[in-house]
Structure formats: C-alpha cells, structure tokens
Design a protein around this motif. Structure first.
Motif, PDB file in Angstrom:
ATOM      1  N   VAL A   1       0.793  -1.210  -0.209  1.00 47.60           N
ATOM      2  CA  VAL A   1       0.119  -0.160  -0.019  1.00 47.60           C
ATOM      3  C   VAL A   1       0.977   1.295  -0.216  1.00 47.60           C
ATOM      4  N   ASP A   2       0.632   2.131  -0.912  1.00 51.36           N
ATOM      5  CA  ASP A   2       1.078   3.687  -0.921  1.00 51.36           C
ATOM      6  C   ASP A   2       0.395   4.508  -0.132  1.00 51.36           C
ATOM      7  N   PHE A   3       0.922   4.945   1.296  1.00 52.62           N
ATOM      8  CA  PHE A   3       0.179   5.881   1.874  1.00 52.62           C
ATOM      9  C   PHE A   3       0.579   7.336   1.607  1.00 52.62           C
ATOM     10  N   ASP A   4       1.289   7.759   0.652  1.00 59.06           N
ATOM     11  CA  ASP A   4       1.612   9.109   0.128  1.00 59.06           C
ATOM     12  C   ASP A   4       0.921   9.433  -0.985  1.00 59.06           C
ATOM     13  N   MET A   5      -0.342   9.011  -1.187  1.00 59.12           N
ATOM     14  CA  MET A   5      -1.009   9.604  -2.024  1.00 59.12           C
ATOM     15  C   MET A   5      -2.104  10.691  -1.491  1.00 59.12           C
ATOM     16  N   ALA A   6      -2.519  11.617  -2.086  1.00 55.59           N
ATOM     17  CA  ALA A   6      -3.509  12.725  -1.824  1.00 55.59           C
ATOM     18  C   ALA A   6      -4.677  12.067  -1.346  1.00 55.59           C
ATOM     19  N   ASP A   7      -5.316  13.056  -0.491  1.00 55.87           N
ATOM     20  CA  ASP A   7      -6.433  12.272   0.440  1.00 55.87           C
ATOM     21  C   ASP A   7      -7.340  11.639  -0.391  1.00 55.87           C
ATOM     22  N   MET A   8      -7.941  11.793  -1.722  1.00 59.96           N
ATOM     23  CA  MET A   8      -9.004  11.522  -2.420  1.00 59.96           C
ATOM     24  C   MET A   8      -8.632  10.120  -3.068  1.00 59.96           C
ATOM     25  N   TYR A   9      -7.302   9.809  -3.177  1.00 62.74           N
ATOM     26  CA  TYR A   9      -6.649   8.861  -4.041  1.00 62.74           C
ATOM     27  C   TYR A   9      -5.994   7.754  -3.095  1.00 62.74           C
ATOM     28  N   GLY A  10      -6.179   6.677  -3.697  1.00 63.53           N
ATOM     29  CA  GLY A  10      -5.490   5.526  -2.868  1.00 63.53           C
ATOM     30  C   GLY A  10      -4.637   4.683  -4.149  1.00 63.53           C
ATOM     31  N   LYS A  11      -3.570   3.926  -3.719  1.00 65.84           N
ATOM     32  CA  LYS A  11      -2.731   3.301  -4.636  1.00 65.84           C
ATOM     33  C   LYS A  11      -2.164   2.029  -3.880  1.00 65.84           C
ATOM     34  N   VAL A  12      -2.125   0.888  -4.380  1.00 64.02           N
ATOM     35  CA  VAL A  12      -1.834  -0.259  -4.010  1.00 64.02           C
ATOM     36  C   VAL A  12      -0.803  -0.934  -5.145  1.00 64.02           C
ATOM     37  N   ASP A  13       0.121  -1.526  -4.730  1.00 60.70           N
ATOM     38  CA  ASP A  13       1.071  -2.176  -5.955  1.00 60.70           C
ATOM     39  C   ASP A  13       0.751  -3.739  -5.624  1.00 60.70           C
ATOM     40  N   VAL A  14       0.499  -4.418  -6.581  1.00 60.26           N
ATOM     41  CA  VAL A  14       0.110  -5.811  -6.630  1.00 60.26           C
ATOM     42  C   VAL A  14       1.015  -6.113  -7.534  1.00 60.26           C
ATOM     43  N   MET A  15       1.925  -7.392  -6.759  1.00 60.17           N
ATOM     44  CA  MET A  15       2.993  -7.951  -7.628  1.00 60.17           C
ATOM     45  C   MET A  15       2.532  -9.343  -7.897  1.00 60.17           C
ATOM     46  N   VAL A  16       2.503  -9.756  -9.345  1.00 58.09           N
ATOM     47  CA  VAL A  16       2.160 -11.093  -9.750  1.00 58.09           C
ATOM     48  C   VAL A  16       3.477 -11.768 -10.311  1.00 58.09           C
ATOM     49  N   GLU A  17       3.555 -12.979  -9.798  1.00 56.43           N
ATOM     50  CA  GLU A  17       4.520 -13.750 -10.090  1.00 56.43           C
ATOM     51  C   GLU A  17       4.051 -14.734 -11.179  1.00 56.43           C
ATOM     52  N   VAL A  18       4.920 -14.843 -12.217  1.00 57.48           N
ATOM     53  CA  VAL A  18       4.752 -15.978 -13.196  1.00 57.48           C
ATOM     54  C   VAL A  18       5.535 -16.806 -13.613  1.00 57.48           C
ATOM     55  N   TYR A  19       5.620 -18.227 -13.393  1.00 56.39           N
ATOM     56  CA  TYR A  19       6.445 -19.103 -13.838  1.00 56.39           C
ATOM     57  C   TYR A  19       6.267 -19.928 -15.122  1.00 56.39           C
ATOM     58  N   TYR A  20       7.169 -19.834 -15.994  1.00 57.79           N
ATOM     59  CA  TYR A  20       6.875 -20.422 -17.313  1.00 57.79           C
ATOM     60  C   TYR A  20       8.142 -20.709 -17.749  1.00 57.79           C
TER      61      TYR A  20
END
Length: 142
Positions: free
Chosen positions: A116-135
């Motif tokens: 979770v990124d807590f440094d966004m302006a009040d009306m925005y929220g941001k989260v980084d979702v990492m997806v691992e893919v094995y191929y």
C-alpha cells in the motif's frame, strides 16, 4: 510474440473484462492519475518488472525456466479509500485465479505481494500488486 508478452497481454485482457468491480482503466501506458475521470477508477497500470531465468537441467538444456514479476499499480478514487483498495485487490486476485496458466503461456501464476502507498493525496489511494508468473520456453526465445 514472446511468452512473456503473451503473459502480460493475458493479464491486461482478463482484467479489462473483470467485473465487481469493473476496472475503469487497464493499460500498459503510464498515466497521470489526476487527469483521470471518476469513471476511469479503479485504474491499473501494468508493467513487467524483474525476471529470474534458469536452465531446466545441469546438462545442455534446450529448455529454460523463468520467474517473471508483473507489477500492477492500482489506483482508486473516492471515499473509504481503504475499502476501495481492498475491493480492487480482491477482484484482481479472484480474476487472475480463474486461469493461473495465463491462457496456457505459463505453468502457474499468483499474486505474491501487495504494498500500500500511503503517500497519495486524500482522495486517491494506490496499491502495488505483484504477480509472479512461472513459465518455460525453448532456449534462445522468451
């Protein structure tokens, strides 16, 4: 088209077709979150990240394996930012879980990390979702 490109295109496609919530914008192009309309939220910027490659055997191997990380930067807008972030994370996990092989291009994929990124302006929220893919892929191609 390379397998890594097929994998990322699959992630884009399935998230564009997701419902509950429906993502307003799913793209591989960077955007300025402050220029988005309310209808474009939740918005996801998808980009490939790190990748670890190995040979499948110690002998001369024609097959290589790879663990690809795909980063989903997810933006929400409105009241109850924490709830909106949580809903988006759950929708991403549920949607990607429907086909862990990314359309047959991967052995498996999974959501491996959420930050979770807590440094966004009040009306925005941001989260980084990492997806691992094995191929796996033939040597000389990826």
């Amino acid at each position: 088209m390379s397998k890594r490109e097929q994998i990322v295109e699959n992630i884009v496609e399935v998230l564009q077709n997701a419902t509950n919530p429906r993502f307003g914008l799913v793209t591989r192009s960077n955007f300025d979150v402050t220029n988005l309309s309310r209808q474009q939220f939740p918005a996801i910027w998808i980009q490939t990240a790190d990748e670890t490659k190995t040979d499948e055997s110690m002998m001369t191997s024609m097959t290589r394996s790879s663990m690809l990380e795909v980063l989903l930067a997810v933006y929400v807008n409105g009241k109850n930012i924490d709830t909106l972030r949580n809903d988006a994370i759950e929708a991403i996990e549920d949607t990607l879980e429907l086909d862990r092989t990314r359309g047959g291009a991967a052995r498996y994929s999974r959501v491996s990390e959420v930050t979770v990124d807590f440094d966004m302006a009040d009306m925005y929220g941001k989260v980084d979702v990492m997806v691992e893919v094995y191929y796996t892929y033939p040597r000389g191609q990826s």
